[in-house]
Motif scaffolding. Structure first.
Motif, PDB file in Angstrom:
ATOM      1  N   ILE A 309       0.830  -1.207   0.000  1.00 40.07           N
ATOM      2  CA  ILE A 309       0.000   0.000   0.000  1.00 40.07           C
ATOM      3  C   ILE A 309       0.866   1.259   0.000  1.00 40.07           C
ATOM      4  O   ILE A 309       0.643   2.181  -0.777  1.00 40.07           O
ATOM      5  N   ASN A 501      -8.596  -2.079   0.950  1.00 42.21           N
ATOM      6  CA  ASN A 501      -8.601  -0.696   0.471  1.00 42.21           C
ATOM      7  C   ASN A 501      -9.315  -0.623  -0.873  1.00 42.21           C
ATOM      8  O   ASN A 501      -9.233  -1.546  -1.685  1.00 42.21           O
ATOM      9  N   ASN A 508      -5.868   5.839   0.704  1.00 46.44           N
ATOM     10  CA  ASN A 508      -7.034   5.135   0.179  1.00 46.44           C
ATOM     11  C   ASN A 508      -7.937   6.059  -0.641  1.00 46.44           C
ATOM     12  O   ASN A 508      -9.155   5.869  -0.692  1.00 46.44           O
ATOM     13  N   ASN A 540      -5.871   1.257   8.487  1.00 46.18           N
ATOM     14  CA  ASN A 540      -7.138   1.982   8.316  1.00 46.18           C
ATOM     15  C   ASN A 540      -8.321   1.052   8.086  1.00 46.18           C
ATOM     16  O   ASN A 540      -9.472   1.442   8.294  1.00 46.18           O
ATOM     17  N   ASN A 541      -8.043  -0.200   7.664  1.00 53.81           N
ATOM     18  CA  ASN A 541      -9.140  -1.140   7.422  1.00 53.81           C
ATOM     19  C   ASN A 541      -9.872  -1.517   8.706  1.00 53.81           C
ATOM     20  O   ASN A 541     -11.020  -1.999   8.638  1.00 53.81           O
TER      21      ASN A 541
END
Length: 653
Positions: A309, A501, A508, A540-541
């Protein structure tokens, strides 16, 4: 003229050859026949009486003799084999291997020069050569292997072109990272250099409504031989090919050297009237043995990985600490710290991260460049894994810091010297208690069993391409419906996927966009088999992904006890079931241009039992609900294009 004469021989053998001996699988469905045609050995394979391989040549050419002609089949011995073995890191934990072995002894001018050793099991045919000394000669060079595979007319192919050497990023090819072409015609030779193993073929069936399948590959390759590829001779006639001269920057020979008597790797042919035999085969592991004892009981499991990512910039102390916290929150066992960690974090702070991870119950994998002098890849640490002194010094430090394993990248080809480097890295790593993942690399060939600390290899167009190319994102579903039938059938595949994402970027919000659904991501966590999985999830997920998706990704196993093919067609859709302990998980994805609706039978679940079903609507919005199976243990699944389905027991392991 030489090629023409070979083809004439094949044509003539179809007309007039007869079998000198035959061997059948324990269930009687596979029949191997071996015969001679004017001093040239050949073999053929049928399944339920239908041709899988037509008359195909055998033999090797060495610098001490040409053992492809003027041969006499002097003796054949046959015996039944039965072995049970256990492995935690392949598709099936308990394997019951039964086969018929036939050893064909060949003489040339009255002297015993060659054995061909055949194995016929219920899913597979395999063979290899044993070459004998000649007078006082105790070594030889195998100049060419004439092992051929003649498919029936009308066969179509699912093949991955072998790259030309010293191409691609930083001149790192070939690395088994090219695209498959589903249902292509025979008679082609990829990009001019043949095809990477494994190679899948759809063979015509006597019934117009069904297909037969053949998967050709090899196993048992180590530092005593080179890895091979598949070359097209003409039409549906293929042959074993050795590496290209330019591989490894031209370093090393394309022809392997053997001490005599010596044995070549196994050539494997998996056949079936459905794809079940292809998906469920254990032949890469059945034919090999461990080369050393495991120095400890290795810890597999799930992990996180910032690079997919955040790329190189994410390889800093604070971000890796954040990913350790993320892995701990997910209940994962590891974090993979990728390239440039030695420069952007440093050895002292890596040791600090290792101590912090230990407090959280999270181990570290560290990335290394394999390189010495075979490509231009600049990523560091470099110059460590290719040198025994530096490698062992580095591994001793890792052992002291409690590092879990290594990911070694950017190998240079398939020559014998490179196969020896793979083996040396694995053997040294085992001494220091390290698991090993390979990237930018060759296909594993039975390595899970041969090397107890081997974890997985990339050898596929993996998740990094989803970050780099929107075209790869657009084709993600297509590729996901190929790998379970081809690449992942023969060895652990380190894909690094299952992203939640929407975009492949740290915020994202930008970058390449994922076209597949969240349920698709869950399904590939099951479809893609590797005992160590570093998923493309991000911290962040925990807040921006559906809670049901995160909960599933916390619980999904990475080691399995059994696999069952349910339905599918390469390049269109796939539905498989995997078992961990007493819990089954069924996973499927759809790459077809139309939504798929199917009624499937799930004998692994009791009639009228309640299962959790993760599914997508037409807009790829996912949800989970509980459904009760009917008396026939059937369920109807609806999978939209780029979507998925997951069915599991209400309580996962």
């Amino acid at each position: 003229m030489k090629r023409i004469s070979v083809l004439l021989w094949v044509f003539a053998s179809v007309i007039c050859a007869w079998a000198d001996f035959s061997a059948q699988s324990p269930d009687g469905r596979i029949k191997l026949e071996v015969g001679m045609n004017d001093g040239k050995p050949f073999y053929r394979v049928t399944y339920d009486g239908q041709a899988m391989l037509a008359d195909s040549p055998l033999g090797v050419v060495t610098n001490v003799g040409d053992f492809t002609h003027d041969l006499e089949l002097s003796e054949v011995s046959q015996n039944d084999l039965h072995e049970q073995y256990q492995m935690r890191n392949i598709k099936q934990s308990q394997v019951n291997y039964e086969a018929r072995e036939a050893v064909a002894q060949f003489n040339q001018k009255g002297r015993h020069v060659l054995d061909v050793i055949f194995r016929v099991s219920n899913r597979d045919v395999a063979f290899r050569y044993r070459i004998y000394p000649r007078r006082d000669t105790r070594v030889c060079v195998v100049k060419e292997e004439k092992s051929g595979f003649v498919l029936p007319d009308g066969t179509t192919t699912f093949l991955c072109p072998q790259s030309k050497p010293m191409g691609g990023f930083a001149r790192t090819s070939p690395s088994y990272e090219t695209s498959y072409t589903p249902d292509d015609a025979t008679g082609k030779n990829g990009w001019g250099e043949g095809y990477s193993f494994p190679c899948l073929f759809r063979v015509p069936s006597a019934s117009p409504s069904s297909n037969n399948w053949v998967l050709i590959s090899e196993t048992g390759v180590d530092g005593n031989y080179c890895a091979s590829r598949l070359l097209n001779v003409k039409d549906s006639y293929y042959q074993i090919g050795f590496p290209q001269q330019g591989e490894c920057n031209g370093i090393g020979s394309v022809t392997p050297a053997l001490a005599l008597p010596g044995e070549t790797p196994w050539r494997t042919i998996t056949v079936g009237s459905t794809l079940a035999n292809i998906v469920e085969t254990t032949v890469p592991f059945d034919l090999v043995r461990p080369k050393y004892e495991a120095s400890q009981e290795y810890i597999y499991g799930k992990g996180s990985w910032s690079w997919i990512i955040g790329m190189d910039a994410s390889c800093n102390f604070d971000e890796q600490r954040r990913y350790i916290d993320f892995s701990a929150a997910m209940g994962y066992q590891s974090v993979l710290i990728d390239a440039f960690w030695d420069r952007q974090i440093g050895y002292e702070r890596i040791a600090e991260l290792a101590r912090y991870g230990k407090e959280k119950g999270v181990g570290l994998f560290l990335w290394y460049n394999s390189n010495g002098s075979w490509n231009d890849a600049p990523q560091t640490p470099i110059g460590k894994m290719n040198n025994a002194i530096e490698r062992r010094r580095e591994m001793r430090w890792m052992q002291q810091m409690g590092i879990r394993g290594i990911k070694v990248d950017f190998f240079g080809g398939d020559k014998q010297n490179m196969m020896q480097l793979y083996e040396d890295i694995l053997a040294d790593a085992n001494e220091f208690g390290l698991l090993v993942i390979f990237h930018g690399c060759t296909l594993p060939r039975g390595w899970e069993r041969m090397y107890p600390n081997y974890a997985a290899s990339e050898a596929v167009l993996a998740s990094e391409n989803l970050h780099f190319s929107q075209g790869s994102c657009d084709a993600e579903a297509l590729n996901a419906t190929l790998h379970p039938f081809i690449r992942n059938t023969v060895g652990a595949m380190d894909f690094g996927g299952s992203a939640l994402n929407k975009f492949y970027s740290a915020d994202n919000q930008r970058g390449t966009r994922r076209r597949t659904s969240d349920v698709f991501a869950l399904a590939t966590a099951v479809l893609f088999q590797s005992p160590v999985q570093h998923f493309a999830l991000a911290p962040n997920n925990l807040t921006d992904a559906p809670s049901w998706a995160i909960d599933f990704m916390k619980k999904v196993p990475t080691t399995w006890d059994e696999v069952k093919f349910i339905d599918g067609y390469p390049g269109k859709y796939v539905i498989l079931a995997r078992r961990c302990g007493d819990k089954w998980i069924v996973a499927g994805v759809n790459a077809d241009s139309k939504p798929m609706k199917k009624s499937i039978t799930l004998p692994m679940f009791a009639a009228k039992s309640v299962v959790s079903v993760y599914s997508d609507d037409a807009q790829l919005n996912g949800s989970v609900k509980e459904i009760k199976l009917n008396k026939q243990q059937q369920i109807t699944v609806n999978i939209p294009t780029n979507g998925g389905v997951v069915i599991c027991s209400a309580a996962l392991p």
